[in-house]
Write an enzyme that holds these catalytic residues in place. Sequence first.
Site, mmCIF file in Angstrom:
data_model
loop_
_atom_site.group_PDB
_atom_site.id
_atom_site.type_symbol
_atom_site.label_atom_id
_atom_site.label_comp_id
_atom_site.label_asym_id
_atom_site.label_seq_id
_atom_site.Cartn_x
_atom_site.Cartn_y
_atom_site.Cartn_z
ATOM 1 N N HIS A 13 19.835 4.117 -21.753
ATOM 2 C CA HIS A 13 19.690 3.405 -22.840
ATOM 3 C C HIS A 13 20.662 2.302 -22.875
ATOM 4 O O HIS A 13 21.292 1.806 -22.060
ATOM 5 C CB HIS A 13 19.951 4.253 -23.957
ATOM 6 N N HIS A 72 23.026 0.533 -24.593
ATOM 7 C CA HIS A 72 24.340 0.133 -25.186
ATOM 8 C C HIS A 72 25.018 -0.293 -24.054
ATOM 9 O O HIS A 72 24.951 -0.062 -22.821
ATOM 10 C CB HIS A 72 25.030 1.577 -25.779
ATOM 11 N N ASP A 105 28.524 0.279 -23.002
ATOM 12 C CA ASP A 105 29.055 0.850 -22.107
ATOM 13 C C ASP A 105 28.067 1.590 -21.110
ATOM 14 O O ASP A 105 28.738 2.409 -20.181
ATOM 15 C CB ASP A 105 30.011 1.997 -23.138
ATOM 16 N N HIS A 106 26.925 1.392 -21.167
ATOM 17 C CA HIS A 106 25.645 1.975 -20.224
ATOM 18 C C HIS A 106 25.305 1.159 -19.349
ATOM 19 O O HIS A 106 24.670 1.711 -18.217
ATOM 20 C CB HIS A 106 24.859 2.996 -20.876
ATOM 21 N N HIS A 157 19.409 8.841 -30.425
ATOM 22 C CA HIS A 157 20.623 8.004 -30.120
ATOM 23 C C HIS A 157 20.295 6.533 -30.176
ATOM 24 O O HIS A 157 21.123 5.500 -31.208
ATOM 25 C CB HIS A 157 21.350 8.282 -29.090
ATOM 26 N N ASP A 206 23.553 9.546 -23.608
ATOM 27 C CA ASP A 206 24.544 9.923 -25.179
ATOM 28 C C ASP A 206 23.557 10.803 -26.073
ATOM 29 O O ASP A 206 23.445 10.676 -27.378
ATOM 30 C CB ASP A 206 24.664 8.563 -25.763
ATOM 31 N N HIS A 247 29.900 10.858 -21.722
ATOM 32 C CA HIS A 247 31.409 10.796 -22.315
ATOM 33 C C HIS A 247 31.844 12.233 -22.119
ATOM 34 O O HIS A 247 31.438 13.098 -22.321
ATOM 35 C CB HIS A 247 30.912 10.371 -23.774
#
Length: 267
Positions: free
Chosen positions: A64, A66, A68-69, A122, A139, A177
């Site tokens: 996805h 975001h 942090d990905h 998410h 996530d 995570h």
Amino acid sequence: MSEIDDPNDAAGFAVIPVPAFNDNYIWLLHRDACAVVVDPGDAAPVEAALTEHGLRLTAILVTHHHADHQGGVAALAERWQAAVYGPAAESITALTHPLRGGEEVNLPALAARFAVLAVPGHTRAHLAYLSGRRLFCGDTLFGAGCGRLFEGTPAQMFDSLAKITALPDDCAIYCAHEYTEMNLRFATAVEPANAAIRARIDGARALRAEGLPTIPSTLALEKATNPFLRCREPAVIAAARAHGCASDDPVAVFATIRSWRNDFRAD
Ligand code: ZN
Ligand code: FE
């Protein structure tokens, strides 16, 4: 960084966890010298792991949008000329293979095929990647928890989690995570009498004390301890009702415990 052996997949690829930021795991998959990375939020630790293990990167899988990905996608894709797979309906850097779910991705570098699952909730077009008995789910599902509903509805996330629970019990869950211990505190608040949760707390604490990941878990362990997969259990229904849920409908129970989790602070 040590390798995780998967007895279910002896002929397949190895998986290396690459910790990033505070609590992310970037998963580095390899067979011989060829590597594929899942959700590289940061390029630097991926490059370090590639060097350490003598690997060359061939493809990038993104679950996805975001940061942090996918924050490391641009640098990695350029340096390695790697193919980038990700959700067509989200903004993914350097995307070469847009996916919607239902496809099969063939990665000869790993001698592996990945089924692409649409798991919105998410984010609106979140994907998960399944190869053999390994699920890379970003996530969506966490150890003893699930992702926040930033873009989707409770019903969408409930359906996405149902897709995952339909997989074999011994499926390994590679989420993005290290949230397991915190999630288990919430799971205990939902189901104080669940002995499997208590046992998992001890197991997770022992792993973390040694600096080891609690991930991957198995689908069987999640079914026994993850409140978001247990919305039909009488104890979970009762806890949701005590937090304002007006019915036994599993989606309503899910919505109640998901918003309860948003405000949950354990000490
Ligand atoms: Zn996210
Ligand atoms: Fe994330």
